[in-house]
Structure formats: C-alpha cells, structure tokens
Design a protein around this motif. Structure first.
Motif, PDB file in Angstrom:
ATOM      1  N   LYS A  71       7.407 -11.319 -14.141  1.00  0.00           N
ATOM      2  CA  LYS A  71       7.210  -9.872 -14.043  1.00  0.00           C
ATOM      3  C   LYS A  71       6.236  -9.528 -12.913  1.00  0.00           C
ATOM      4  O   LYS A  71       6.480  -8.604 -12.129  1.00  0.00           O
ATOM      5  CB  LYS A  71       6.684  -9.327 -15.369  1.00  0.00           C
ATOM      6  N   ASP A  72       5.123 -10.278 -12.819  1.00  0.00           N
ATOM      7  CA  ASP A  72       4.159 -10.047 -11.733  1.00  0.00           C
ATOM      8  C   ASP A  72       4.788 -10.331 -10.378  1.00  0.00           C
ATOM      9  O   ASP A  72       4.580  -9.577  -9.418  1.00  0.00           O
ATOM     10  CB  ASP A  72       2.914 -10.922 -11.916  1.00  0.00           C
ATOM     11  N   PHE A  73       5.553 -11.418 -10.290  1.00  0.00           N
ATOM     12  CA  PHE A  73       6.231 -11.746  -9.031  1.00  0.00           C
ATOM     13  C   PHE A  73       7.167 -10.614  -8.613  1.00  0.00           C
ATOM     14  O   PHE A  73       7.139 -10.153  -7.472  1.00  0.00           O
ATOM     15  CB  PHE A  73       7.016 -13.054  -9.140  1.00  0.00           C
ATOM     16  N   LYS A  74       8.018 -10.177  -9.529  1.00  0.00           N
ATOM     17  CA  LYS A  74       8.990  -9.134  -9.218  1.00  0.00           C
ATOM     18  C   LYS A  74       8.299  -7.818  -8.847  1.00  0.00           C
ATOM     19  O   LYS A  74       8.749  -7.112  -7.941  1.00  0.00           O
ATOM     20  CB  LYS A  74       9.941  -8.913 -10.391  1.00  0.00           C
ATOM     21  N   ALA A  75       7.213  -7.499  -9.541  1.00  0.00           N
ATOM     22  CA  ALA A  75       6.477  -6.272  -9.224  1.00  0.00           C
ATOM     23  C   ALA A  75       5.967  -6.328  -7.788  1.00  0.00           C
ATOM     24  O   ALA A  75       6.029  -5.335  -7.053  1.00  0.00           O
ATOM     25  CB  ALA A  75       5.324  -6.075 -10.202  1.00  0.00           C
ATOM     26  N   TRP A  76       5.468  -7.501  -7.376  1.00  0.00           N
ATOM     27  CA  TRP A  76       4.996  -7.684  -5.994  1.00  0.00           C
ATOM     28  C   TRP A  76       6.154  -7.642  -5.012  1.00  0.00           C
ATOM     29  O   TRP A  76       6.159  -6.844  -4.074  1.00  0.00           O
ATOM     30  CB  TRP A  76       4.246  -9.016  -5.861  1.00  0.00           C
ATOM     31  N   TYR A  77       7.143  -8.495  -5.214  1.00  0.00           N
ATOM     32  CA  TYR A  77       8.215  -8.673  -4.236  1.00  0.00           C
ATOM     33  C   TYR A  77       9.042  -7.405  -4.050  1.00  0.00           C
ATOM     34  O   TYR A  77       9.500  -7.111  -2.955  1.00  0.00           O
ATOM     35  CB  TYR A  77       9.109  -9.841  -4.651  1.00  0.00           C
ATOM     36  N   ASP A  78       9.215  -6.637  -5.114  1.00  0.00           N
ATOM     37  CA  ASP A  78      10.025  -5.421  -5.056  1.00  0.00           C
ATOM     38  C   ASP A  78       9.207  -4.160  -4.776  1.00  0.00           C
ATOM     39  O   ASP A  78       9.771  -3.064  -4.685  1.00  0.00           O
ATOM     40  CB  ASP A  78      10.789  -5.234  -6.369  1.00  0.00           C
ATOM     41  N   SER A  79       7.887  -4.309  -4.628  1.00  0.00           N
ATOM     42  CA  SER A  79       7.032  -3.127  -4.420  1.00  0.00           C
ATOM     43  C   SER A  79       7.267  -2.498  -3.051  1.00  0.00           C
ATOM     44  O   SER A  79       7.615  -3.178  -2.079  1.00  0.00           O
ATOM     45  CB  SER A  79       5.553  -3.495  -4.561  1.00  0.00           C
ATOM     46  N   ASP A  80       7.068  -1.198  -2.989  1.00  0.00           N
ATOM     47  CA  ASP A  80       7.173  -0.494  -1.712  1.00  0.00           C
ATOM     48  C   ASP A  80       6.155  -1.016  -0.705  1.00  0.00           C
ATOM     49  O   ASP A  80       6.457  -1.149   0.481  1.00  0.00           O
ATOM     50  CB  ASP A  80       6.969   1.014  -1.906  1.00  0.00           C
ATOM     51  N   GLU A  81       4.946  -1.340  -1.192  1.00  0.00           N
ATOM     52  CA  GLU A  81       3.894  -1.838  -0.291  1.00  0.00           C
ATOM     53  C   GLU A  81       4.312  -3.155   0.364  1.00  0.00           C
ATOM     54  O   GLU A  81       4.117  -3.346   1.564  1.00  0.00           O
ATOM     55  CB  GLU A  81       2.574  -2.087  -1.038  1.00  0.00           C
ATOM     56  N   TYR A  82       4.876  -4.056  -0.436  1.00  0.00           N
ATOM     57  CA  TYR A  82       5.274  -5.342   0.140  1.00  0.00           C
ATOM     58  C   TYR A  82       6.489  -5.182   1.041  1.00  0.00           C
ATOM     59  O   TYR A  82       6.546  -5.777   2.115  1.00  0.00           O
ATOM     60  CB  TYR A  82       5.537  -6.389  -0.936  1.00  0.00           C
ATOM     61  N   ARG A  83       7.449  -4.395   0.637  1.00  0.00           N
ATOM     62  CA  ARG A  83       8.652  -4.184   1.456  1.00  0.00           C
ATOM     63  C   ARG A  83       8.283  -3.633   2.835  1.00  0.00           C
ATOM     64  O   ARG A  83       8.905  -3.982   3.837  1.00  0.00           O
ATOM     65  CB  ARG A  83       9.631  -3.251   0.748  1.00  0.00           C
ATOM     66  N   GLU A  84       7.255  -2.796   2.879  1.00  0.00           N
ATOM     67  CA  GLU A  84       6.820  -2.222   4.150  1.00  0.00           C
ATOM     68  C   GLU A  84       6.299  -3.300   5.103  1.00  0.00           C
ATOM     69  O   GLU A  84       6.646  -3.310   6.279  1.00  0.00           O
ATOM     70  CB  GLU A  84       5.737  -1.176   3.902  1.00  0.00           C
ATOM     71  N   ILE A  85       5.487  -4.220   4.601  1.00  0.00           N
ATOM     72  CA  ILE A  85       4.955  -5.255   5.493  1.00  0.00           C
ATOM     73  C   ILE A  85       5.933  -6.412   5.673  1.00  0.00           C
ATOM     74  O   ILE A  85       5.885  -7.104   6.691  1.00  0.00           O
ATOM     75  CB  ILE A  85       3.570  -5.771   5.043  1.00  0.00           C
ATOM     76  N   LEU A  86       6.822  -6.638   4.713  1.00  0.00           N
ATOM     77  CA  LEU A  86       7.822  -7.704   4.831  1.00  0.00           C
ATOM     78  C   LEU A  86       8.644  -7.529   6.096  1.00  0.00           C
ATOM     79  O   LEU A  86       9.023  -8.511   6.741  1.00  0.00           O
ATOM     80  CB  LEU A  86       8.716  -7.726   3.593  1.00  0.00           C
ATOM     81  N   ALA A  87       8.912  -6.309   6.465  1.00  0.00           N
ATOM     82  CA  ALA A  87       9.679  -6.042   7.681  1.00  0.00           C
ATOM     83  C   ALA A  87       9.037  -6.712   8.895  1.00  0.00           C
ATOM     84  O   ALA A  87       9.748  -7.225   9.771  1.00  0.00           O
ATOM     85  CB  ALA A  87       9.808  -4.540   7.902  1.00  0.00           C
ATOM     86  N   HIS A  88       7.704  -6.739   8.956  1.00  0.00           N
ATOM     87  CA  HIS A  88       7.005  -7.401  10.074  1.00  0.00           C
ATOM     88  C   HIS A  88       7.229  -8.908  10.040  1.00  0.00           C
ATOM     89  O   HIS A  88       7.468  -9.527  11.078  1.00  0.00           O
ATOM     90  CB  HIS A  88       5.503  -7.104  10.033  1.00  0.00           C
ATOM     91  N   ARG A  89       7.137  -9.510   8.848  1.00  0.00           N
ATOM     92  CA  ARG A  89       7.340 -10.966   8.746  1.00  0.00           C
ATOM     93  C   ARG A  89       8.757 -11.340   9.134  1.00  0.00           C
ATOM     94  O   ARG A  89       8.976 -12.282   9.894  1.00  0.00           O
ATOM     95  CB  ARG A  89       7.030 -11.466   7.337  1.00  0.00           C
ATOM     96  N   LEU A  90       9.733 -10.590   8.651  1.00  0.00           N
ATOM     97  CA  LEU A  90      11.129 -10.905   8.950  1.00  0.00           C
ATOM     98  C   LEU A  90      11.463 -10.704  10.418  1.00  0.00           C
ATOM     99  O   LEU A  90      12.293 -11.432  10.974  1.00  0.00           O
ATOM    100  CB  LEU A  90      12.050 -10.069   8.059  1.00  0.00           C
ATOM    101  N   LYS A  91      10.808  -9.750  11.052  1.00  0.00           N
ATOM    102  CA  LYS A  91      11.019  -9.518  12.485  1.00  0.00           C
ATOM    103  C   LYS A  91      10.354 -10.613  13.321  1.00  0.00           C
ATOM    104  O   LYS A  91      10.876 -11.013  14.358  1.00  0.00           O
ATOM    105  CB  LYS A  91      10.450  -8.148  12.870  1.00  0.00           C
ATOM    106  N   ALA A  92       9.221 -11.119  12.845  1.00  0.00           N
ATOM    107  CA  ALA A  92       8.407 -12.048  13.626  1.00  0.00           C
ATOM    108  C   ALA A  92       8.713 -13.518  13.396  1.00  0.00           C
ATOM    109  O   ALA A  92       8.294 -14.364  14.180  1.00  0.00           O
ATOM    110  CB  ALA A  92       6.932 -11.812  13.317  1.00  0.00           C
ATOM    111  N   ALA A  93       9.436 -13.830  12.312  1.00  0.00           N
ATOM    112  CA  ALA A  93       9.566 -15.242  11.945  1.00  0.00           C
ATOM    113  C   ALA A  93      10.884 -15.516  11.230  1.00  0.00           C
ATOM    114  O   ALA A  93      11.490 -14.619  10.641  1.00  0.00           O
ATOM    115  CB  ALA A  93       8.406 -15.626  11.035  1.00  0.00           C
ATOM    116  N   ASN A  94      11.284 -16.774  11.301  1.00  0.00           N
ATOM    117  CA  ASN A  94      12.386 -17.263  10.479  1.00  0.00           C
ATOM    118  C   ASN A  94      11.757 -17.850   9.221  1.00  0.00           C
ATOM    119  O   ASN A  94      10.817 -18.640   9.321  1.00  0.00           O
ATOM    120  CB  ASN A  94      13.168 -18.346  11.210  1.00  0.00           C
ATOM    121  N   CYS A  95      12.259 -17.455   8.066  1.00  0.00           N
ATOM    122  CA  CYS A  95      11.640 -17.869   6.812  1.00  0.00           C
ATOM    123  C   CYS A  95      12.690 -18.347   5.822  1.00  0.00           C
ATOM    124  O   CYS A  95      13.762 -17.745   5.703  1.00  0.00           O
ATOM    125  CB  CYS A  95      10.894 -16.701   6.177  1.00  0.00           C
TER     126      CYS A  95
END
Length: 95
Positions: free
Chosen positions: A63-87
């Motif tokens: 539940k904690d993982f999903k709350a983090w991974y699906d949060s608007d805050e994380y989705r906003e910064i995830l875009a930077h990681r996905l643009k900058a790196a292969n993961c």
C-alpha cells in the motif's frame, strides 16, 4: 510485509536526472520509503551490467509503495528520470 523497489539505471543526461534527484528524497519520505542502497559502482558478480547506478528502496507495505509510485508528486518527477535515463525496475516482496 516489506516491499523493495530495485532500479537499475543508466544515466544519459546528468542535468535532467538531477531534477529528479533534487525532489525525490522528500517524496520517498512522505510515502514511508527508505533508501537502503544507492550505488554508482556496484560489483558485478554474474552476467552483464549496462547501467551506471543501482538503487534499492524499502517500503513497509505494498500500500505504501503504490501510494508513492502512483502519487501525483512522484509522477511529476518521474518524467525527469525517464527522460534522462534508461531504467529497469522491479518490485520484490520481502518475507
């Protein structure tokens, strides 16, 4: 039961990736994430390693993982990681 988020990351754009790093700590803490390891030079034991960083983060529950991974805050910064790196990332269930 704990869950572990493991990311293998090959950074291609340091400046863009830094935008992700600058905000990630506060978001992990908010959702009960705990860094267990961040390594820019992990020791390869088997296979091939095409990455520049390994990250291991612990969450107290799925539940904690999903709350983090699906949060608007994380989705906003995830875009930077996905643009900058292969993961390649996985979620591992603890005992």
């Amino acid at each position: 039961m704990s869950y572990y988020f493991l990311a293998q990351i090959k950074i291609n754009d340091e400046a863009e990736y830094q935008k992700y790093i600058d905000k990630s700590d506060a978001i992990f803490r908010k959702y009960k994430g705990e860094y267990l390891a961040v390594d820019n030079e992990p020791e390869l034991l088997e296979g091939k390693w095409k990455y520049t960083r390994a990250v291991l983060i612990k969450f107290e529950s799925h539940k904690d993982f999903k709350a983090w991974y699906d949060s608007d805050e994380y989705r906003e910064i995830l875009a930077h990681r996905l643009k900058a790196a292969n993961c390649d990332s996985i979620l591992v269930k603890g005992f």
